[in-house]
Scaffold this active site. Structure first.
Site, short mmCIF file in Angstrom:
data_model
loop_
_atom_site.label_atom_id
_atom_site.label_comp_id
_atom_site.label_asym_id
_atom_site.label_seq_id
_atom_site.Cartn_x
_atom_site.Cartn_y
_atom_site.Cartn_z
N ASP A 258 31.93 -9.72 -18.56
CA ASP A 258 31.44 -9.75 -19.94
C ASP A 258 30.06 -10.40 -20.01
OD1 ASP A 258 32.90 -12.17 -19.25
OD2 ASP A 258 32.63 -12.81 -21.32
N GLU B 2 34.79 -14.53 -19.96
CA GLU B 2 34.34 -15.85 -19.52
C GLU B 2 33.46 -16.49 -20.57
OE1 GLU B 2 31.61 -18.79 -17.65
OE2 GLU B 2 31.12 -16.92 -18.67
#
Length: 397
Positions: A88, A150
């Site tokens: 991400d 994350e």
């Protein structure tokens, strides 16, 4: 024994570097902002691995819209070395980009695009090395450990870690490839966030004593946090960190309905960036004690008054085992003898707590992460590829 070669860390072949750059461009083209599904990029990575004969396991979230990916090259069901990264990226809204953030461009030996630095550059290097690893006879397996979310609290890696030792193999060590300019990081701070809801009683401001002012109570709590903040600046103190102490700040606040109404509801959010050794439980307990002190007088006027303190996320601080194999090996692989500490957080602490000793070492400079026109130097990919070469040499002696 594993011996470090004398070749410079920037000695990757031109063709392999081009492959890593091409892969990075493909990874950047997926808009994996945390609010979106990451399944398209997971599909791409899984297909790429399959094209080289590597089978991968998905660990999806509860919605099925996101997934981590775990794969092993080498002996199955044997603990090996994990190469860990997140898929991400952070949003681009509100940033002034000179080009499409999801279309990588190269200029002046820099690669521009969202995620080039944080941290798709590392993912691309790992994927570029897959054909080499597959062609080697690995005694120690190499695990590919790619997560999601994350950037919103290291939430996506947790379900994958929970499966380690059960449905997937727990690595005996993990290298988290966050941007460190390929230096070895053995410690980082741990962010902990809380939400505080204060409920009072509304009243006309001309009859203020009939109400309970939630903003005033919130202000008293924030005052207590301010005292704690000053105390945390003194200990623990470690000059390897910038700043060299635990930070505490109130980050958001909302309250009140109108200028002539005693405010019934106030909410604020606060966080710490804790040094290794700082116990967030003690900090929270002190604020709860202050809340209890405030609630007595509040409930004398309004029995329904309340203060709710909720911990919303906790990424532990990270401190690698200074005498452990993982740190010693990482320094050899990097050709270095000095470690560093950083103030940002990574998934390393979660692996460490789960019994998979970790370090942080990856390409790129964290100063470029999350910025408009995010970039990574081409030479950083080259250095990372050389580092990963040495991982393969160690795994296939």
């Amino acid at each position: 024994a594993f011996t470090i070669r004398k070749a410079p860390m920037t000695g990757g072949t031109h063709g392999r570097l081009d492959n890593a750059k091409e892969l990075l461009g493909q990874l950047v083209s997926f808009d994996t902002t945390s609010r979106n599904s990451n399944l398209p990029i997971i599909d791409f990575i899984e297909d790429y691995l399959a094209s080289h004969g590597v089978e991968a396991t998905r660990i999806p979230d509860e919605t099925g819209e996101k997934s981590s990916l775990f794969a092993t090259i080498g002996p199955a069901d044997v603990p090996g070395i994990g190469l860990s990264g997140h898929t991400d990226v952070v949003p681009v809204e509100g940033q002034d980009w000179d080009s499409d953030p999801f279309q990588m461009i190269e200029k002046d030996d820099k690669l521009f695009g969202r995620g080039t630095c944080d941290m798709k550059g590392f993912l691309a290097c790992v994927l570029a090395k897959v054909p080499d690893y597959v062609g080697q006879t690995l005694e120690t397996p190499i695990h590919i450990v790619f997560s999601y979310d994350e950037e919103v609290g290291c939430t996506g890696v947790r379900p994958m870690i929970a499966e380690m030792g059960d449905t997937i193999t727990k690595p005996k060590m993990v290298i988290v490839g966050e941007p460190t300019t390929m230096t070895v990081v053995d410690a980082h701070k741990g962010p902990v966030r809380w939400s505080v809801d204060v409920t009072g009683r509304p009243a006309h401001s001309s009859l203020a004593p009939l109400g309970v002012n939630s903003i005033s109570a919130a202000a008293a709590l924030i005052g207590e946090l301010r005292l704690i903040e000053e105390e945390l600046k003194t200990a623990p103190y470690d000059e390897r960190f910038v700043p060299p102490y635990t930070t505490l700040q109130v980050t958001e606040i909302k309250g009140g309905a109108a200028s002539n109404i005693v405010p019934e509801h106030t909410w604020f959010g606060w966080e710490i960036r804790g040094m290794p050794g700082v116990d967030p439980e003690q900090i929270e307990a002190r604020l709860r004690a202050k809340a209890d002190e405030l609630l007595g007088p509040m409930r004398e006027v309004a029995p329904e008054a309340d203060i709710t303190i909720t911990r919303t996320n906790h990424v532990p601080a990270f401190a690698a085992d200074r005498d452990g194999e993982t740190l010693a090996l990482s320094l050899k692989l990097a050709g270095q003898n000095e470690t560093y500490a950083v103030s940002y957080a990574t998934e390393a602490s979660l692996f460490e707590m789960a019994g998979a000793p970790s370090v942080v070492c990856g390409p790129g400079d964290i100063a470029q992460a999350h910025t408009a026109n995010e970039w990574i130097r081409v030479e950083e990919l080259d250095k990372c590829l050389a580092f990963l070469d040495r991982v393969g040499e160690w795994a296939a002696p």
